[in-house]
Design an enzyme around this catalytic site. Structure first.
Site, mmCIF file in Angstrom:
data_model
loop_
_atom_site.group_PDB
_atom_site.id
_atom_site.type_symbol
_atom_site.label_atom_id
_atom_site.label_comp_id
_atom_site.label_asym_id
_atom_site.label_seq_id
_atom_site.Cartn_x
_atom_site.Cartn_y
_atom_site.Cartn_z
ATOM 1 N N ARG A 162 8.808 -29.878 -12.008
ATOM 2 C CA ARG A 162 9.680 -30.561 -12.692
ATOM 3 C C ARG A 162 8.795 -30.670 -13.819
ATOM 4 O O ARG A 162 7.657 -30.200 -14.232
ATOM 5 C CB ARG A 162 9.351 -31.460 -12.290
ATOM 6 C CG ARG A 162 9.606 -32.071 -10.911
ATOM 7 C CD ARG A 162 9.570 -33.736 -10.439
ATOM 8 N NE ARG A 162 8.672 -34.161 -10.815
ATOM 9 C CZ ARG A 162 7.326 -34.663 -9.954
ATOM 10 N NH1 ARG A 162 7.350 -33.593 -8.494
ATOM 11 N NH2 ARG A 162 5.957 -34.694 -9.708
ATOM 12 N N HIS A 210 7.520 -23.688 6.097
ATOM 13 C CA HIS A 210 7.583 -24.525 7.750
ATOM 14 C C HIS A 210 8.969 -24.991 8.019
ATOM 15 O O HIS A 210 9.615 -24.833 6.729
ATOM 16 C CB HIS A 210 6.805 -25.466 8.106
ATOM 17 C CG HIS A 210 6.564 -27.106 8.544
ATOM 18 N ND1 HIS A 210 6.431 -26.231 9.834
ATOM 19 C CD2 HIS A 210 6.405 -28.009 8.567
ATOM 20 C CE1 HIS A 210 6.294 -27.546 10.947
ATOM 21 N NE2 HIS A 210 6.535 -28.085 10.002
ATOM 22 N N TYR A 223 3.759 -25.811 -6.946
ATOM 23 C CA TYR A 223 2.532 -25.136 -6.534
ATOM 24 C C TYR A 223 1.771 -25.971 -6.700
ATOM 25 O O TYR A 223 0.227 -26.069 -7.000
ATOM 26 C CB TYR A 223 2.361 -25.021 -8.423
ATOM 27 C CG TYR A 223 1.759 -23.647 -9.057
ATOM 28 C CD1 TYR A 223 2.022 -22.640 -8.793
ATOM 29 C CD2 TYR A 223 0.544 -23.456 -9.660
ATOM 30 C CE1 TYR A 223 1.808 -21.099 -8.973
ATOM 31 C CE2 TYR A 223 -0.139 -22.717 -10.085
ATOM 32 C CZ TYR A 223 0.242 -21.480 -10.068
ATOM 33 O OH TYR A 223 -0.384 -20.188 -10.406
#
Length: 333
Positions: A37, A97, A14
Site C-alpha cells: 500500500r 499458509h 513485507y
C-alpha cells in the site's frame, strides 16, 4: 508463464517473511517486485532494501508468480479486490499458509496455478541462514495445476529461498493448514504458554518467590527447547541429570495424561471441521473483542511483571530483542 528461465515474482507484503523471501529470491537471481500500500508501514523499508515498490494491483499485472505474504485475515479481501482482477492469465499464485484456500475463503481463478511454499522458520532465520550459505527446510504443496508446471514453480521458489540447501518436503494444503494450526494451538503457543503460566501459579501459590518460579518454569525452558531442536527429546534427556530424567519419566505423564491427549484431539477436530476458522473469522469481523480481552489478561498475568524486571538485568538479551522480527500484527502489507 513467460519464457524466461526464472519467473518474474511479485511479493505482496513485507513483514518478517515477506522481506526474507524478497531478499533471498533477489539474491538467487530472480526479478522481484514488492507490492505494498502506498504510504504503508513497510514501504520505506522495502525501498531502502533496494526494491521497486508499487501498489499490489500494479505489482501483480506482469508477474509470473505472485506470493501473498500478508496476514491471514486480510488475504480474502486483498485477493478478491486487488489480485484476482489484475493478475495475468496463467500465472502462479503462491501462499505461505493454506488457511484461506483450504477453508474456501479464497477460491482461486481457474486459469491460475496455485501452490504453497512454507519455510519452517521465522523470516529472520530464513534470511540469516541464506546469507551464510545454508537454508531453512521448506514444505510445499500444489492445490491447482492448470499449466502442468505448478510443482516446478513451487520447487523453484523454495530453492530460491534456500530451502534446497536444507530439505524440501511435499505436503498438501489440507495437511499444512491443519497441522500448522494444531501445532500452534495445542503445543507451541497455546499449550506451552498455558503450561508455563500454570506452573508459575502453582509455585507462587505454594509460597515460593515469584522470581525463582519464573526462572524454573519459563527462563530455563529455552535450554530444554534448544536441546529438543538439536537432537530431539532423547538428546535433551542425555544432557539433564538422572534426577531430572527420572522426574520426566514419572511426573510428565501425570501432567500430560490421557485426558489431556483427548482434549488435544478435540482441538484437532475443531480445526479439521472448520469450527476454529469459523470462530476466528467471526471474532475478527466483530472487531476482536475476545481476542483483545485474552491478550490483556496475558499482559496482566503476574509472570509478565516478574519477567520484565528480571530480563532488564539480562544485558545479553538487548541485542537479541532488537534483532527480533516484528510482531504478527505489524506484518501487514
Amino acid at each position: 508463464m513467460s519464457n524466461h528461465t526464472q519467473p518474474k515474482i511479485a511479493i505482496i507484503g513485507y513483514g518478517s517473511q515477506g522481506r526474507a523471501h524478497a531478499l533471498n529470491l533477489r539474491d538467487s537471481g530472480f526479478d522481484v517486485t514488492v507490492g505494498l500500500r502506498p504510504g504503508g508501514p513497510t514501504e520505506a523499508k522495502a525501498q531502502a532494501d533496494g526494491f521497486t515498490v508499487v501498489a499490489p494491483s500494479e505489482a501483480v499485472k506482469s508477474a509470473d508468480l505472485v506470493a501473498i505474504l500478508t496476514p491471514d485475515m486480510v488475504q480474502k479481501k486483498l485477493y478478491e479486490e486487488v489480485i484476482a482482477p489484475n493478475m495475468k492469465q496463467g500465472a502462479c499464485l503462491l501462499f505461505a499458509h493454506g488457511l484461506n484456500v483450504h477453508f474456501d475463503m479464497i477460491t482461486p481463478r481457474a486459469d491460475l496455478d496455485v501452490v504453497l511454499v512454507a519455510p519452517k522458520g521465522p523470516g529472520a532465520l530464513v534470511r540469516r541462514e541464506y546469507e551464510i550459505g545454508r537454508g531453512v527446510p521448506c514444505i510445499y504443496a500444489v492445490y491447482q495445476d492448470t499449466s502442468g508446471k505448478a510443482e516446478q514453480f513451487a520447487l523453484t521458489y523454495a530453492g530460491g529461498l534456500g530451502g534446497a540447501r536444507a530439505n524440501i518436503i511435499k505436503t498438501t494444503f489440507k495437511e499444512e493448514t491443519e497441522t500448522d494450526l494444531f501445532g500452534e494451538q495445542a503445543v507451541l503457543c497455546g499449550g506451552a504458554s498455558s503450561l508455563v503460566q500454570a506452573g508459575f501459579e502453582v509455585l507462587v501459590e505454594a509460597g515460593y518467590q515469584p522470581e525463582i518460579a519464573y526462572y524454573e518454569v519459563l527462563h530455563e525452558l529455552k535450554l530444554i527447547v534448544d536441546l529438543f531442536y538439536e537432537g530431539g527429546i532423547t538428546r535433551m534427556l542425555e544432557f539433564v541429570s538422572e534426577t531430572a530424567q527420572y522426574g520426566d519419566y514419572v511426573s510428565g505423564p501425570r501432567v500430560i495424561d490421557a485426558g489431556t491427549k483427548a482434549r488435544m484431539k478435540d482441538v484437532l477436530t475443531d480445526i479439521q471441521n472448520g469450527t476454529f476458522t469459523k470462530n476466528w473469522v467471526a471474532e475478527y469481523d466483530a472487531g476482536l473483542p475476545n481476542y483483545n480481552k485474552f491478550k490483556q489478561a496475558d499482559l496482566e498475568h503476574p509472570i509478565e511483571e516478574v519477567g520484565k524486571k528480571l530480563r532488564a538485568k539480562m544485558v545479553w538479551l538487548n541485542g537479541q530483542q532488537q534483532a527480533a522480527a516484528a510482531p504478527a500484527n505489524q506484518q501487514a502489507a
